[in-house]
Motif scaffolding. Structure first.
Motif, PDB file in Angstrom:
ATOM      1  N   ARG A 138      -2.914  10.282  -7.602  1.00 44.94           N
ATOM      2  CA  ARG A 138      -2.332  10.776  -8.808  1.00 44.94           C
ATOM      3  C   ARG A 138      -0.423  11.347  -8.887  1.00 44.94           C
ATOM      4  N   GLU A 139      -0.739  11.862  -7.975  1.00 42.07           N
ATOM      5  CA  GLU A 139       0.858  12.369  -7.551  1.00 42.07           C
ATOM      6  C   GLU A 139       1.584  11.866  -6.364  1.00 42.07           C
ATOM      7  N   LEU A 140       1.180  10.421  -6.171  1.00 38.08           N
ATOM      8  CA  LEU A 140       2.073   9.143  -5.313  1.00 38.08           C
ATOM      9  C   LEU A 140       3.446   9.586  -5.426  1.00 38.08           C
ATOM     10  N   GLU A 141       3.772   8.888  -6.613  1.00 41.61           N
ATOM     11  CA  GLU A 141       4.827   8.942  -7.467  1.00 41.61           C
ATOM     12  C   GLU A 141       5.942   9.920  -6.984  1.00 41.61           C
ATOM     13  N   GLY A 142       5.278  11.135  -6.826  1.00 40.18           N
ATOM     14  CA  GLY A 142       6.240  12.147  -6.477  1.00 40.18           C
ATOM     15  C   GLY A 142       6.499  12.813  -5.091  1.00 40.18           C
ATOM     16  N   ARG A 143       5.670  11.713  -4.703  1.00 40.66           N
ATOM     17  CA  ARG A 143       5.791  12.170  -3.055  1.00 40.66           C
ATOM     18  C   ARG A 143       6.291  10.769  -2.747  1.00 40.66           C
ATOM     19  N   GLY A 144       7.346  10.478  -3.071  1.00 42.44           N
ATOM     20  CA  GLY A 144       8.263   9.494  -3.103  1.00 42.44           C
ATOM     21  C   GLY A 144       7.790   7.609  -2.487  1.00 42.44           C
ATOM     22  N   ILE A 145       5.956   7.346  -2.915  1.00 47.23           N
ATOM     23  CA  ILE A 145       6.151   5.748  -2.977  1.00 47.23           C
ATOM     24  C   ILE A 145       5.217   5.494  -4.155  1.00 47.23           C
ATOM     25  N   ARG A 146       5.620   4.361  -3.668  1.00 50.37           N
ATOM     26  CA  ARG A 146       5.574   3.201  -5.008  1.00 50.37           C
ATOM     27  C   ARG A 146       3.780   2.818  -4.516  1.00 50.37           C
ATOM     28  N   LEU A 147       2.777   2.445  -6.011  1.00 50.81           N
ATOM     29  CA  LEU A 147       1.865   1.887  -5.484  1.00 50.81           C
ATOM     30  C   LEU A 147       2.689  -0.166  -5.591  1.00 50.81           C
ATOM     31  N   VAL A 148       1.876  -1.112  -4.987  1.00 49.81           N
ATOM     32  CA  VAL A 148       2.089  -2.763  -5.438  1.00 49.81           C
ATOM     33  C   VAL A 148       0.748  -3.549  -5.582  1.00 49.81           C
ATOM     34  N   PRO A 149       1.086  -4.137  -6.333  1.00 52.58           N
ATOM     35  CA  PRO A 149      -0.261  -5.093  -6.020  1.00 52.58           C
ATOM     36  C   PRO A 149      -0.129  -5.936  -4.750  1.00 52.58           C
ATOM     37  N   ALA A 150      -2.071  -6.410  -4.345  1.00 60.56           N
ATOM     38  CA  ALA A 150      -1.579  -7.221  -3.319  1.00 60.56           C
ATOM     39  C   ALA A 150      -1.486  -7.844  -3.162  1.00 60.56           C
ATOM     40  N   SER A 151      -0.696  -9.292  -4.117  1.00 61.84           N
ATOM     41  CA  SER A 151       0.000 -10.015  -3.481  1.00 61.84           C
ATOM     42  C   SER A 151       1.343  -9.973  -3.577  1.00 61.84           C
ATOM     43  N   VAL A 152       2.004  -9.129  -3.714  1.00 59.11           N
ATOM     44  CA  VAL A 152       3.312  -8.521  -2.122  1.00 59.11           C
ATOM     45  C   VAL A 152       3.109  -8.585  -1.065  1.00 59.11           C
ATOM     46  N   ALA A 153       1.692  -8.587  -0.880  1.00 58.09           N
ATOM     47  CA  ALA A 153       1.257  -9.024   0.602  1.00 58.09           C
ATOM     48  C   ALA A 153       2.240 -10.637   0.823  1.00 58.09           C
ATOM     49  N   LEU A 154       1.155 -10.904  -0.092  1.00 59.18           N
ATOM     50  CA  LEU A 154       0.811 -12.875  -0.094  1.00 59.18           C
ATOM     51  C   LEU A 154       1.762 -13.856   0.155  1.00 59.18           C
ATOM     52  N   ARG A 155       2.929 -13.108  -1.082  1.00 58.43           N
ATOM     53  CA  ARG A 155       4.356 -14.069  -1.388  1.00 58.43           C
ATOM     54  C   ARG A 155       5.415 -14.510  -0.821  1.00 58.43           C
ATOM     55  N   GLY A 156       5.802 -15.299  -0.240  1.00 54.42           N
ATOM     56  CA  GLY A 156       6.849 -14.810  -0.030  1.00 54.42           C
ATOM     57  C   GLY A 156       6.987 -15.161   2.012  1.00 54.42           C
ATOM     58  N   ALA A 157       8.477 -14.392   2.227  1.00 59.05           N
ATOM     59  CA  ALA A 157       8.329 -13.699   4.133  1.00 59.05           C
ATOM     60  C   ALA A 157       6.898 -12.553   3.918  1.00 59.05           C
ATOM     61  N   LYS A 158       7.244 -12.202   2.745  1.00 64.01           N
ATOM     62  CA  LYS A 158       6.573 -10.434   2.953  1.00 64.01           C
ATOM     63  C   LYS A 158       4.910 -10.810   3.872  1.00 64.01           C
ATOM     64  N   ALA A 159       3.954 -12.265   3.228  1.00 71.24           N
ATOM     65  CA  ALA A 159       2.536 -12.375   3.834  1.00 71.24           C
ATOM     66  C   ALA A 159       2.811 -12.278   5.267  1.00 71.24           C
ATOM     67  N   MET A 160       3.953 -13.313   6.110  1.00 64.40           N
ATOM     68  CA  MET A 160       4.111 -13.621   7.252  1.00 64.40           C
ATOM     69  C   MET A 160       4.578 -11.989   7.991  1.00 64.40           C
ATOM     70  N   ARG A 161       4.962 -11.250   7.360  1.00 63.34           N
ATOM     71  CA  ARG A 161       5.411  -9.926   7.857  1.00 63.34           C
ATOM     72  C   ARG A 161       4.326  -8.821   8.166  1.00 63.34           C
ATOM     73  N   VAL A 162       2.919  -8.813   6.858  1.00 65.98           N
ATOM     74  CA  VAL A 162       2.080  -7.852   7.164  1.00 65.98           C
ATOM     75  C   VAL A 162       0.413  -8.220   7.601  1.00 65.98           C
ATOM     76  N   THR A 163       0.382  -9.789   8.293  1.00 65.95           N
ATOM     77  CA  THR A 163      -0.522 -10.563   8.351  1.00 65.95           C
ATOM     78  C   THR A 163      -0.569  -9.911  10.033  1.00 65.95           C
ATOM     79  N   LYS A 164      -2.139  -9.486  10.322  1.00 67.17           N
ATOM     80  CA  LYS A 164      -1.958  -9.232  11.596  1.00 67.17           C
ATOM     81  C   LYS A 164      -3.063 -10.012  12.156  1.00 67.17           C
ATOM     82  N   ALA A 165      -3.259 -10.574  13.293  1.00 68.48           N
ATOM     83  CA  ALA A 165      -4.360 -10.559  13.854  1.00 68.48           C
ATOM     84  C   ALA A 165      -4.360 -10.632  15.184  1.00 68.48           C
ATOM     85  N   ASP A 166      -5.676 -11.331  15.679  1.00 65.04           N
ATOM     86  CA  ASP A 166      -5.322 -11.095  17.236  1.00 65.04           C
ATOM     87  C   ASP A 166      -4.811 -12.987  17.584  1.00 65.04           C
TER      88      ASP A 166
END
Length: 383
Positions: free
Chosen positions: A355-383
């Motif tokens: 409820r107050e997340l935007e007021g704290r300066g943080i945005r909610l975005v869909p999970a596809s942001v982590a799957l599309r383009g260069a973002k997918a490579m950056r956030v994927t973590k595996a051993d």
């Protein structure tokens, strides 16, 4: 025999006595229908604005008459079916337990592309399947929720286990911000309708594919689970069954699956199939090891792994701590991805936190942001 003649005064007195008796019984016993729920709805078709100096026409006046009250529905499900909105019973301290809360999508919310898109579908043995379209158009791109413009740290959350519990599914759809992505089980009795309702409310959706855990068969992913002992064509057929259960998803995530995802020979053909259909794969982070980076690279599948599992410890204070940790990671790295399960407590804590997340300066975005383009490579973590 004598004929008794009754005067009008005597008749009136008798009728009046009967009415008084009936009223007395009502006062004594109460209205027999007083405890039944009653709803009166009036729907105005349009306002009538007459031309100055000229009365409105009878047809225009008739068009402005309230529509007849609809037939009372006997359940929340019937109300949903008749009105196109979702009805959930509010819990917690926000409203009494018997209250019914009805919410509708905001008119100015980002719209998701219609699904299924004929360009991105093909017929399979079990039904309609997603495919890569002409010009390499991907369902991952077409069905994704548009990211709203803004700056600052971003957080994506995917909630799993939707579609198998009607109350939890309805609660997640209407209580959580539309930017929260929802992963649906293929085992739900009404998977297609539930997934479509989630997308109507602005939620991006994923398919949760059942996969073999290390303690199988003590823990069983279900009759269509992907197994290390099955041959690749059999696993492909089981995945096709799951994929045909509903449409409009941007990718696949796992249900269980620690053993299956650790077996490269079994998992690589599945990842290749997912990639060939223009979808992404999201590891929900519940398995400690995750998927090996080289396996994802070989399969050429857009992939990401949740860095935080919000309800690994299913207690309110523990979920709140993980949400705070998620915020800290987003501030440090600019982006953070989390997963959680569709439990009432998890839904409630995420809803309150957001409820107050935007007021704290943080945005909610869909999970596809982590799957599309260069973002997918950056956030994927595996051993």
């Amino acid at each position: 025999m004598q004929t008794l003649a009754r005067s009008p005064r005597a008749v009136a007195a008798g009728v009046g006595g009967g009415v008084l008796t009936l009223l007395g019984l009502v006062l004594l016993l109460g209205d027999p229908k007083a405890g039944e729920p009653r709803v009166q709805l009036a729907i105005t078709v349009r306002d009538v604005v007459p031309v100055a100096g000229r009365p409105a026409s009878p047809d225009a006046v008739a068009a402005n008459e309230p529509a007849p009250a609809p037939k009372l529905q006997s359940s929340a499900l019937e109300v949903e079916s008749a009105s196109g909105v979702t009805v959930v019973r509010a819990g917690g301290s926000a409203a009494p337990a018997e209250a019914v809360v009805i919410r509708v999508p905001q008119a100015d919310a980002p719209k998701l592309a219609p699904a299924p898109d004929p360009r991105l579908t093909e017929r399979g043995r079990h039904g309609t399947l997603p495919k890569l379209g002409e010009g390499r158009i991907r369902p991952l791109d077409v069905y994704a929720r548009p990211e709203e413009p803004g700056t600052g740290p971003r957080i994506a959350i995917v909630l799993t286990g939707l579609g198998v519990g009607q109350a939890a599914t309805a609660s997640a759809i209407v209580k959580l911000p539309p930017a929260v992505s929802l992963a649906f089980s293929p085992y739900g009795n009404d998977a297609e309708r539930s997934a479509a309702r989630a997308r109507a409310f602005g939620h991006e959706i994923l398919l949760q594919a059942p996969m073999e855990p290390f303690d199988f068969p003590d823990s069983d992913p279900g009759p269509q689970g992907l197994l290390t002992s099955a041959k690749p064509p059999e696993n492909a057929d089981r995945l096709a069954w799951a994929m045909s259960r509903f449409s409009g998803y941007v990718g696949v995530t796992n249900f269980m699956g620690a053993k299956f995802m650790a077996d490269a020979a079994a998992f690589e053909p599945v990842l290749r199939d997912i990639a060939a259909r223009g979808l992404g794969f999201l590891d929900d982070g519940t398995n400690a090891r995750g998927v090996a980076r080289d396996l994802l690279d070989k399969a050429k599948v857009p992939a990401a792994r949740a860095e935080v599992v919000l309800d690994a410890v299913p207690r309110p204070e523990a979920i709140d701590r993980e949400l705070a940790r998620l915020e800290a990671q987003a501030r440090t790295n600019g982006f953070a991805l989390a997963s959680g399960s569709a439990q009432p407590m998890t839904i409630e804590r995420i809803a309150r936190w957001s409820r107050e997340l935007e007021g704290r300066g943080i945005r909610l975005v869909p999970a596809s942001v982590a799957l599309r383009g260069a973002k997918a490579m950056r956030v994927t973590k595996a051993d």
